[in-house]
Design an enzyme around this catalytic site. Structure first.
Site, PDB file in Angstrom:
ATOM      1  N   ASN A  23      11.632   0.271   0.479  1.00 45.41           N
ATOM      2  CA  ASN A  23      10.619   1.234   0.893  1.00 45.41           C
ATOM      3  C   ASN A  23      10.043   0.979   2.282  1.00 45.41           C
ATOM      4  O   ASN A  23       9.582   1.912   2.938  1.00 45.41           O
ATOM      5  CB  ASN A  23       9.477   1.241  -0.129  1.00 45.41           C
ATOM      6  N   TYR A  32      12.568   8.999  14.086  1.00 45.97           N
ATOM      7  CA  TYR A  32      12.303   8.720  12.674  1.00 45.97           C
ATOM      8  C   TYR A  32      13.261   9.506  11.790  1.00 45.97           C
ATOM      9  O   TYR A  32      13.842   8.961  10.844  1.00 45.97           O
ATOM     10  CB  TYR A  32      10.856   9.080  12.358  1.00 45.97           C
ATOM     11  N   ASP A  36       5.954  -7.708   1.537  1.00 45.88           N
ATOM     12  CA  ASP A  36       5.342  -6.969   2.642  1.00 45.88           C
ATOM     13  C   ASP A  36       5.004  -7.953   3.753  1.00 45.88           C
ATOM     14  O   ASP A  36       4.881  -9.161   3.503  1.00 45.88           O
ATOM     15  CB  ASP A  36       4.065  -6.262   2.174  1.00 45.88           C
ATOM     16  N   ASP A  73       9.373  -9.795   6.390  1.00 41.61           N
ATOM     17  CA  ASP A  73       9.677  -8.919   7.510  1.00 41.61           C
ATOM     18  C   ASP A  73      11.119  -8.474   7.289  1.00 41.61           C
ATOM     19  O   ASP A  73      12.046  -9.283   7.378  1.00 41.61           O
ATOM     20  CB  ASP A  73       9.532  -9.661   8.840  1.00 41.61           C
ATOM     21  N   VAL A  74      11.330  -7.197   6.993  1.00 44.54           N
ATOM     22  CA  VAL A  74      12.634  -6.741   6.517  1.00 44.54           C
ATOM     23  C   VAL A  74      13.741  -6.819   7.554  1.00 44.54           C
ATOM     24  O   VAL A  74      14.925  -6.693   7.200  1.00 44.54           O
ATOM     25  CB  VAL A  74      12.560  -5.302   5.963  1.00 44.54           C
ATOM     26  N   LYS A  90      16.014   8.001   9.094  1.00 48.24           N
ATOM     27  CA  LYS A  90      16.019   8.333   7.667  1.00 48.24           C
ATOM     28  C   LYS A  90      17.308   9.047   7.265  1.00 48.24           C
ATOM     29  O   LYS A  90      17.752   8.934   6.117  1.00 48.24           O
ATOM     30  CB  LYS A  90      14.789   9.172   7.322  1.00 48.24           C
ATOM     31  N   THR A 130      -0.971   9.636   2.694  1.00 48.00           N
ATOM     32  CA  THR A 130      -1.246   8.204   2.823  1.00 48.00           C
ATOM     33  C   THR A 130      -1.725   7.944   4.252  1.00 48.00           C
ATOM     34  O   THR A 130      -1.778   8.852   5.080  1.00 48.00           O
ATOM     35  CB  THR A 130       0.023   7.393   2.564  1.00 48.00           C
ATOM     36  N   ARG A 166       0.845  -1.193   0.000  1.00 43.40           N
ATOM     37  CA  ARG A 166       0.000   0.000   0.000  1.00 43.40           C
ATOM     38  C   ARG A 166       0.882   1.244   0.000  1.00 43.40           C
ATOM     39  O   ARG A 166       2.107   1.170   0.076  1.00 43.40           O
ATOM     40  CB  ARG A 166      -0.903   0.003   1.228  1.00 43.40           C
TER      41      ARG A 166
END
Length: 267
Positions: A92, A161, A39, A65-66, A165, A198, A18
């Site tokens: 992503n 966060y 995902d 699960d990354v 990033k 989003t 999504r």
């Protein structure tokens, strides 16, 4: 660029169920790439893959699960097997948990570091191993990591966060240098998206209100628009088009950069 600038390419998109991930997957597919959606959200992810497949695009889904090394190995193997190769990674998948620094919970900080930092570097690790000479794909490729405008500005309420990033940006540059020096044939770049409405973006707006940084959601969103020279929020298609460019031959001499797609907010 032509409408099929990625014809014949094979892409794995994490967090592709999504939001930004789904939009990037759709943009890559329109440009001619085959798509593997990865995902943790199996039902939504399969639905996103099925929607792309309706456009006569080779598509698959793999649960990922990354933060799990073994799951990355399986996801890459599934991509190579299903699509017949692997030469694009869109890193992503990410999470954001809003908090004032004075109220940060250690478990929330660790979770963001795990997903946003560890997950991203594991993606690069397994992309390099697969795409480099002698790997199961072995033809080089392109990695696009999704950072954030939060890596370039001091936006209150998202300190951890922002830090994660910023780490994505730094890892992108080191990854580009290593891949180049070692002859992997892999370009590595990142994108700094602006705020997008989003589910994740609007949750941030609501959270900003909850922690007392804005009177209401409209004020929270309005403050972002006011800081953006182009005078609007970002759209998922803005990010998708940028990803297509960075993966395309038109970007063949571009590696190690962070591309702002933020309407000028972070300048």
């Amino acid at each position: 660029m032509s409408g099929k600038s990625l014809a014949g390419r094979k892409a794995l998109v994490t967090g592709g169920a999504r939001g930004i991930g789904a939009a990037i997957a759709q943009a890559l597919a329109r440009a001619g790439a085959s798509i593997m959606i990865a995902d943790i959200l199996e039902e939504t992810g399969r639905a996103s893959a099925a929607a792309i497949a309706k456009e006569d695009v080779a598509t698959g889904f793999v649960q990922l699960d990354v933060i799990d090394d073994a799951q990355w190995e399986r996801a890459v193997a599934a991509t190579v097997s299903t699509l017949g190769g692997y030469d694009i990674l869109i890193n992503n998948a990410g999470i954001e948990i809003t908090s004032l620094i004075s109220e940060v919970k250690a478990e929330d900080a660790r979770r963001m570091c795990d997903v946003n930092i560890v997950g991203t570097v594991l993606g690069m690790k397994h992309a390099f191993r697969a795409m480099r000479p002698g790997g199961p794909a072995g033809k080089g490729g392109a990695v696009v990591n999704i950072a954030s405008v939060a890596a370039t500005i001091a936006f209150p309420g998202i300190a951890v966060y922002s830090g994660t990033k910023s780490a994505v940006d730094r890892m992108t540059r080191v990854g580009a240098m290593e891949a180049g020096k070692l002859g992997f044939g892999v370009r590595v770049n990142c994108i700094y998206p602006g705020l997008i409405p989003t589910d994740m973006g609007m949750q941030l707006a609501n959270d900003i209100v909850k922690v007392g940084l804005a009177a209401d959601v409209n004020a929270a969103v309005g403050s972002v628009v006011e800081q953006t020279p182009l005078g609007r929020l970002a759209e998922v298609t803005d990010i998708g088009d940028a990803a297509v460019f960075l993966c395309s031959n038109e970007a063949r001499f571009i590696t190690g950069i962070g591309l702002p797609v933020d309407g000028g907010m972070g300048m």
